[in-house]
Design an enzyme around this catalytic site. Structure first.
Site, PDB file in Angstrom:
ATOM      1  N   CYS A 308       0.510  -1.484  -0.321  1.00 20.66           N
ATOM      2  CA  CYS A 308       0.132   0.092  -0.336  1.00 20.66           C
ATOM      3  C   CYS A 308       1.166   1.058   0.006  1.00 20.66           C
ATOM      4  O   CYS A 308       0.503   2.321  -0.740  1.00 20.66           O
ATOM      5  CB  CYS A 308      -0.974   0.112   1.326  1.00 20.66           C
ATOM      6  SG  CYS A 308       0.009  -0.018   3.179  1.00 20.66           S
ATOM      7  N   HIS A 356      -2.735   1.409   6.813  1.00 20.47           N
ATOM      8  CA  HIS A 356      -3.210   1.393   5.062  1.00 20.47           C
ATOM      9  C   HIS A 356      -2.909   2.703   4.801  1.00 20.47           C
ATOM     10  O   HIS A 356      -3.483   3.464   5.709  1.00 20.47           O
ATOM     11  CB  HIS A 356      -3.992   0.087   5.403  1.00 20.47           C
ATOM     12  CG  HIS A 356      -4.570   0.433   3.704  1.00 20.47           C
ATOM     13  ND1 HIS A 356      -3.724  -1.145   2.677  1.00 20.47           N
ATOM     14  CD2 HIS A 356      -5.998   0.194   2.557  1.00 20.47           C
ATOM     15  CE1 HIS A 356      -4.169  -1.054   1.672  1.00 20.47           C
ATOM     16  NE2 HIS A 356      -5.142  -0.408   2.172  1.00 20.47           N
ATOM     17  N   HIS A 368      -5.775   1.793  -4.310  1.00 17.76           N
ATOM     18  CA  HIS A 368      -4.951   1.213  -3.447  1.00 17.76           C
ATOM     19  C   HIS A 368      -4.683  -0.426  -3.691  1.00 17.76           C
ATOM     20  O   HIS A 368      -4.904  -1.131  -4.756  1.00 17.76           O
ATOM     21  CB  HIS A 368      -5.852   1.214  -2.094  1.00 17.76           C
ATOM     22  CG  HIS A 368      -6.801   0.320  -1.550  1.00 17.76           C
ATOM     23  ND1 HIS A 368      -6.931  -0.201  -0.692  1.00 17.76           N
ATOM     24  CD2 HIS A 368      -7.360  -0.397  -2.875  1.00 17.76           C
ATOM     25  CE1 HIS A 368      -8.271  -0.898  -0.852  1.00 17.76           C
ATOM     26  NE2 HIS A 368      -8.365  -1.255  -2.277  1.00 17.76           N
TER      27      HIS A 368
END
Length: 396
Positions: A308, A356, A368
């Site tokens: 990420c 994240h 993402h």
């Protein structure tokens, strides 16, 4: 003549079994087998909802460990470069120290050949601390100017070499600690992912189908929330546009001027694409969009795969903006704004441990790299519920 055979027992016969005790045991076994065949799964077996929650938690923990791995990897890389630089410096200084020692040795040899009695010079070469030797024996008072210069150089070189050696030793110790942290984080990620895979592998086809249905329902809810946010943002932009138009009309003194509305629209657009920051955001989004379909791989920074924070870092790098490597550093690399004020290019962070991050593209959506087994994709920022959003940051 009487028979010698024993009389048969009078008890019931079941499937050829002639004793009451064995018959009862057989009936009990048959009943137990029947119950086992028709029984529901053991109460110890987790429900589908429990499996889903456990897997999600494991992926989240793996994501957190991945960011720790990324940080340890970056620290290890920097520390290794520092150690290499220090070791090179120590090698160079050691060579200079050896040269200074040889020069002092040449003086001692010359004095020996000429019969001069200055044994202190030879003794100096064997001393652990030349400066202490000089202080105690007042050798400097009996040396020539050239010899004094050589001695001064030797003392300086020895002091600097010892200092650099201590620095190198400490840096090597720090490097070892960083490598240990790196191995620990890597092991944690691998264990969490292995446990998640094992749980999923134990599901039946029916359970997997039900799990997919649950996930689809979550995505539908996330899409609904994204649509609500998009509607809210559109209303805010419209209100801002009208405010700018009214301000422009008042400033020009002509409410019916045909050009006033155009001026307001132009100003309204200046806060997003069109400005320097807006252009950079467009470049970051364009890069991220080009990565859609590439696999998530923990610790990866491209070009073939990403995790990420590796994706968001690479996306903004394409716009000539340098972001830190890990999520909990990226979250401090800009200005925090509310979710309702999010603009394309902003970074959306998730969970309390900031493990994240995704790149906001507008209308409640982001690009993402989600998790192991998934691919870079567009998805609602509410993909794991509104409460999972930690913050939104606009890169500086």
């Amino acid at each position: 003549m009487a028979s010698h055979r024993k009389s048969r027992p009078t008890g019931p016969r079941v499937a050829g079994i002639r004793t009451p005790a064995l018959a009862t045991a057989a009936l009990t076994s048959v009943a137990l087998l029947s119950q086992t065949a028709n029984a529901t799964p053991s109460d110890d077996r987790p429900t589908l909802e429990e499996v889903e929650k456990k897997v999600d938690d494991l992926y989240r923990q793996a994501g957190s460990a991945t960011e720790k791995y990324n940080a340890a990897k970056e620290k290890t890389s920097k520390q290794r470069k520092k150690v290499d630089t220090l070791l090179d410096d120590v090698a160079q200084r050691t060579q200079k120290l050896n040269d200074a020692r040889e020069e002092l040795g040449s003086f001692a040899s010359a004095q020996y050949r000429t019969g001069a009695s200055v044994p202190e010079t030879a003794t100096l070469l064997l001393a652990d601390s030349p400066q202490d030797y000089f202080d105690q024996n007042q050798l400097m008072n009996r040396l020539t100017g050239r010899q004094k210069t050589a001695v001064d150089d030797y003392v300086t070189q020895q002091s600097e070499t010892m200092k650099k050696r201590r620095e190198a030793t400490e840096s090597l110790r720090t490097l070892t600690d960083s490598q240990t942290d790196l191995k620990t984080a890597k092991s944690t990620v691998q264990k969490k992912l292995a446990t998640a895979r094992e749980l999923l592998s134990e599901l039946t086809a029916e359970e997997k189908a039900r799990l997919a249905a649950i996930e689809k329902k979550k995505q539908q809810e996330a899409a609904r929330k994204a649509a609500e946010l998009a509607k809210q943002q559109a209303a805010q932009e419209e209100a801002e546009r009208r405010r700018r138009e009214e301000a422009a009309e008042q400033e020009s003194g002509s409410g019916s001027s045909p050009g006033s509305g155009g001026t307001g629209s132009s100003e309204s657009g200046s806060s997003t694409p069109g400005t320097s920051n807006g252009t950079k955001a467009e470049k970051a989004i364009a890069f991220a969009r080009a990565q859609i379909g590439k696999p998530y791989v923990w610790g990866a920074t491209g070009p073939g795969s990403y995790d990420c924070s590796g994706l968001t870092q690479a996306a903004w790098k394409a716009a000539d903006v340098t972001l830190p490597r890990v999520t909990y550093d990226q979250v401090n690399a800009g200005t925090t704004v509310s979710v309702s004020q999010a603009q394309p290019g902003d970074l959306v962070f998730f969970y309390d441990d900031i493990s994240h991050v995704g790149l906001y593209i507008g209308d409640g959506m982001m690009i993402h790299a989600p998790k192991p087994g998934a691919y870079v994709r567009e998805e609602s920022i509410f993909y794991d519920g509104e409460s999972s959003i930690h913050s939104v940051v606009r890169p500086a």
